[in-house]
Scaffold this motif. Structure first.
Motif, mmCIF file in Angstrom:
data_model
loop_
_atom_site.group_PDB
_atom_site.id
_atom_site.type_symbol
_atom_site.label_atom_id
_atom_site.label_comp_id
_atom_site.label_asym_id
_atom_site.label_seq_id
_atom_site.Cartn_x
_atom_site.Cartn_y
_atom_site.Cartn_z
ATOM 1 N N GLY A 45 0.809 -1.209 0.000
ATOM 2 C CA GLY A 45 0.000 0.000 0.000
ATOM 3 C C GLY A 45 0.843 1.259 0.000
ATOM 4 O O GLY A 45 2.092 1.198 0.015
ATOM 5 N N HIS A 46 0.132 2.345 -0.065
ATOM 6 C CA HIS A 46 0.741 3.672 -0.055
ATOM 7 C C HIS A 46 -0.145 4.464 0.899
ATOM 8 O O HIS A 46 -1.104 5.117 0.468
ATOM 9 C CB HIS A 46 0.742 4.262 -1.463
ATOM 10 C CG HIS A 46 1.156 3.264 -2.520
ATOM 11 N ND1 HIS A 46 2.479 2.974 -2.773
ATOM 12 C CD2 HIS A 46 0.440 2.447 -3.336
ATOM 13 C CE1 HIS A 46 2.544 2.038 -3.720
ATOM 14 N NE2 HIS A 46 1.316 1.698 -4.072
ATOM 15 N N ALA A 47 0.154 4.358 2.193
ATOM 16 C CA ALA A 47 -0.787 4.794 3.232
ATOM 17 C C ALA A 47 -1.309 6.211 3.014
ATOM 18 O O ALA A 47 -2.515 6.454 3.044
ATOM 19 C CB ALA A 47 -0.129 4.663 4.604
ATOM 20 N N ILE A 76 8.809 -3.605 -4.513
ATOM 21 C CA ILE A 76 8.702 -3.142 -5.896
ATOM 22 C C ILE A 76 7.371 -3.599 -6.494
ATOM 23 O O ILE A 76 6.842 -4.644 -6.105
ATOM 24 C CB ILE A 76 9.903 -3.690 -6.724
ATOM 25 C CG1 ILE A 76 9.974 -3.038 -8.103
ATOM 26 C CG2 ILE A 76 9.890 -5.218 -6.817
ATOM 27 C CD1 ILE A 76 11.313 -3.259 -8.813
ATOM 28 N N HIS A 77 6.799 -2.785 -7.396
ATOM 29 C CA HIS A 77 5.624 -3.242 -8.143
ATOM 30 C C HIS A 77 6.124 -4.232 -9.196
ATOM 31 O O HIS A 77 7.130 -3.970 -9.849
ATOM 32 C CB HIS A 77 4.920 -2.064 -8.831
ATOM 33 C CG HIS A 77 4.270 -1.118 -7.865
ATOM 34 N ND1 HIS A 77 4.861 0.059 -7.474
ATOM 35 C CD2 HIS A 77 3.083 -1.175 -7.230
ATOM 36 C CE1 HIS A 77 4.052 0.682 -6.623
ATOM 37 N NE2 HIS A 77 2.964 -0.036 -6.455
ATOM 38 N N LEU A 78 5.399 -5.341 -9.371
ATOM 39 C CA LEU A 78 5.916 -6.398 -10.245
ATOM 40 C C LEU A 78 4.819 -6.990 -11.123
ATOM 41 O O LEU A 78 3.875 -7.590 -10.623
ATOM 42 C CB LEU A 78 6.549 -7.500 -9.378
ATOM 43 C CG LEU A 78 7.229 -8.645 -10.124
ATOM 44 C CD1 LEU A 78 8.468 -8.152 -10.861
ATOM 45 C CD2 LEU A 78 7.601 -9.761 -9.148
ATOM 46 N N ALA A 134 4.820 -6.446 -5.660
ATOM 47 C CA ALA A 134 3.394 -6.175 -5.504
ATOM 48 C C ALA A 134 2.646 -6.505 -6.779
ATOM 49 O O ALA A 134 3.107 -6.196 -7.880
ATOM 50 C CB ALA A 134 3.170 -4.716 -5.128
ATOM 51 N N HIS A 135 1.509 -7.137 -6.610
ATOM 52 C CA HIS A 135 0.540 -7.496 -7.661
ATOM 53 C C HIS A 135 0.820 -8.844 -8.321
ATOM 54 O O HIS A 135 0.039 -9.765 -8.166
ATOM 55 C CB HIS A 135 0.394 -6.377 -8.715
ATOM 56 C CG HIS A 135 -0.028 -5.076 -8.114
ATOM 57 N ND1 HIS A 135 -1.285 -4.884 -7.596
ATOM 58 C CD2 HIS A 135 0.638 -3.910 -7.897
ATOM 59 C CE1 HIS A 135 -1.382 -3.653 -7.110
ATOM 60 N NE2 HIS A 135 -0.230 -3.035 -7.264
ATOM 61 N N GLY A 136 1.881 -8.958 -9.118
ATOM 62 C CA GLY A 136 2.179 -10.258 -9.734
ATOM 63 C C GLY A 136 1.049 -10.808 -10.588
ATOM 64 O O GLY A 136 0.921 -12.029 -10.745
ATOM 65 N N THR A 165 -4.015 -4.192 0.182
ATOM 66 C CA THR A 165 -5.106 -3.367 -0.348
ATOM 67 C C THR A 165 -4.651 -2.464 -1.480
ATOM 68 O O THR A 165 -5.465 -1.967 -2.237
ATOM 69 C CB THR A 165 -5.673 -2.457 0.753
ATOM 70 O OG1 THR A 165 -4.609 -1.645 1.260
ATOM 71 C CG2 THR A 165 -6.312 -3.273 1.872
ATOM 72 N N ASP A 166 -3.319 -2.223 -1.564
ATOM 73 C CA ASP A 166 -2.783 -1.162 -2.408
ATOM 74 C C ASP A 166 -3.248 0.183 -1.830
ATOM 75 O O ASP A 166 -3.915 0.221 -0.806
ATOM 76 C CB ASP A 166 -3.232 -1.333 -3.868
ATOM 77 C CG ASP A 166 -2.263 -0.659 -4.858
ATOM 78 O OD1 ASP A 166 -1.323 0.034 -4.415
ATOM 79 O OD2 ASP A 166 -2.443 -0.847 -6.074
ATOM 80 N N GLY A 167 -2.909 1.292 -2.464
ATOM 81 C CA GLY A 167 -3.303 2.602 -1.942
ATOM 82 C C GLY A 167 -4.818 2.782 -2.038
ATOM 83 O O GLY A 167 -5.474 2.181 -2.893
HETATM 84 ZN ZN LIG Z 1 0.979 0.087 -5.409
#
Ligand SMILES: [Zn+2]
Length: 453
Positions: free
Chosen positions: A82-84, A229-231, A266-268, A317-319
């Motif tokens: 996430g990105h609080a 890292i976003h991936l 993150a994500h994959g 949750t992500d941002g």
């Molecule tokens: Zn993100």
């Protein structure tokens, strides 16, 4: 005779900081034990014992006690991506494609608004929301990460907080060199803190150049901190990286020598079998973010495969700008449903697997499973108590089923993090909720004005 044995009992009871009583304890331990009428003894921030109410009462005397009131006692939820501070952009732009959303709204809004004060206010609001809905650890990647760490510490919530290092001017640092120097100072300041684990975050393979990725990797190895890292999030990323490097982002990171335990992608969403094998062989974790993936129509991650193959899989949750809340109970329900729906297989992810993803799996994903994620002796004492008062939660055949399919964040009644009661009877004790909300509203006005320009 009876009296003297009672006395011996009382004398033998070891004083501890906190005892949590009268709950069904869902441990997520190695045997996945569920203890009806269970209790947990906590001392100096760690779990000392998990057992039946009678066992714990006989052996431990709590200086403080927390009555679970017949509810469920479980490990605190671990929000792995996430990105609080982006809660302050909650609802600012919806229903757009990822690259449009980022480039037309999020990046401009960030450039005009994100300051140290903004990050402090946003992270405070996020911490309040997360504690209220059962999260005890959040993994973050944003700007001014030192402010994120400060707020987490004040709020008493555990954080794995990644300082962003990118090649172009960011709100906190104008060059890669500045970002690296900031990250190093930040790591030195927080390394060893019981609540905050400092980390580094080179945004993604499409934003980070190979030189930047290598420099960040070197820094994270030197200080032995996680790398976030976003991936392989979107089809756009897949195309861009394939054109640029003739391989996948995972292969690109492997070839740069970045992959190892403590690296969290993150994500994959678009990981194929080869990518997944590489991640498993290198003990790399993945943060599955189903609601964000669905909202931005990024695709459905191969959850069934990742679980079957034993990949270190957490849930995030992500941002809030792409979710739009930080409720991990909602995220669990979504993860369970999406995995079944996408694979046309109702056995794709069981309730127990999804609960694990949101607790121990998150800790494994970031390489900290020896620290938290389950209720076991020696682990850091992060737990929540879920009330069963709602009509929605009756009757109860299986607590694990209810936690994934029927519980809402608002059912969380108490929260304990690092052995400290941070929420009691839904009142967060570490933050002034009214002040946090009014501060957020002040930034809401500022964001509205900034987008008129
Ligand atoms: Zn993100």
């Amino acid at each position: 005779m009876i009296l003297s044995s009672l006395l011996a009992f009382a004398l033998a009871a070891q004083p501890v900081d906190l005892v949590v009583t009268h709950g069904t304890v869902v441990t997520v331990d190695a045997q996945r034990r569920v203890l009806a009428d269970g209790a947990v003894a906590i001392d100096k921030g760690r779990i000392v014992a998990v057992g039946t109410g009678a066992e714990i009462a006989a052996a431990y005397a709590g200086r403080e006690s927390l009555d679970a009131g017949g509810g469920i006692v479980m490990p605190g939820l671990v929000n792995t991506h996430g990105h609080a501070a982006m809660v302050l952009f909650r609802g600012v732009a919806d229903d757009l494609r990822l690259m449009d959303w980022l480039q037309k709204y999020i990046f401009p809004a960030e450039a005009r608004n994100v300051t140290a004060d903004f990050v402090r206010a946003g992270t405070r609001l996020a911490a309040l929301e997360m504690i209220e809905s059962g999260t005890t650890t959040f993994v973050d990647m944003y700007y001014f990460e030192d402010q994120v760490a400060e707020v987490a510490k004040q709020a008493g919530i555990r954080a794995v907080a990644g300082s962003t290092v990118i090649d172009f001017p960011a709100p906190d640092n104008k060059t890669r060199e500045e970002a690296l120097a900031y990250a190093e100072r930040y790591i030195k300041k927080w390394k060893g803190d019981p609540l905050v684990t400092p980390a580094v975050a080179p945004h993604s393979t499409y934003i980070g150049s190979p030189e930047t990725l290598k420099a960040v990797d070197e820094l994270s190895r030197r200080y032995d901190v996680p790398l976030l890292i976003h991936l392989q999030e979107s089809p756009d990323e897949q195309r861009t990286i394939l054109e640029r490097y003739h391989k996948s982002s995972t292969e690109h990171l492997r070839d740069l020598g970045v992959l190892r335990k403590g690296v969290l992608g993150a994500h994959g969403v678009w990981l194929n079998e080869r990518d997944r094998r590489i991640l498993i062989d290198n003990n790399v974790g993945v943060a599955h973010c189903p609601q964000s993936n669905m909202k931005l129509a990024s695709g459905a991650a191969p959850v069934k495969e990742m679980l079957a193959e034993g990949l270190r899989l957490g849930l995030g949750t992500d941002g809030a700008a792409s979710n739009n809340d930080l409720d991990m109970f909602e995220e669990m329900l979504t993860a369970a449903l999406l995995s079944k729906h996408a694979s046309v297989d109702p056995t794709a992810a069981s309730a127990a697997q999804v609960l694990e993803m949101a607790t121990l799996g998150g800790a494994r994903a970031v390489g900290l499973e020896d620290q938290f994620g389950s209720l076991e002796k020696g682990k850091r004492a992060d737990l929540i108590v879920v009330s069963l008062d709602a009509a929605r939660l009756h009757p109860l055949y299986d607590p694990v089923s209810h936690l994934v399919y029927a519980t809402k964040g608002a059912d969380v009644r108490h929260s304990v993090i690092e052995g400290r009661v941070v929420m009691r009877d839904r009142k967060v004790l570490t933050l002034d909720a009214a002040a946090v909300v009014s501060e957020a509203e002040r930034f809401h006005q500022q964001v509205v004005e900034s987008l008129k320009r």
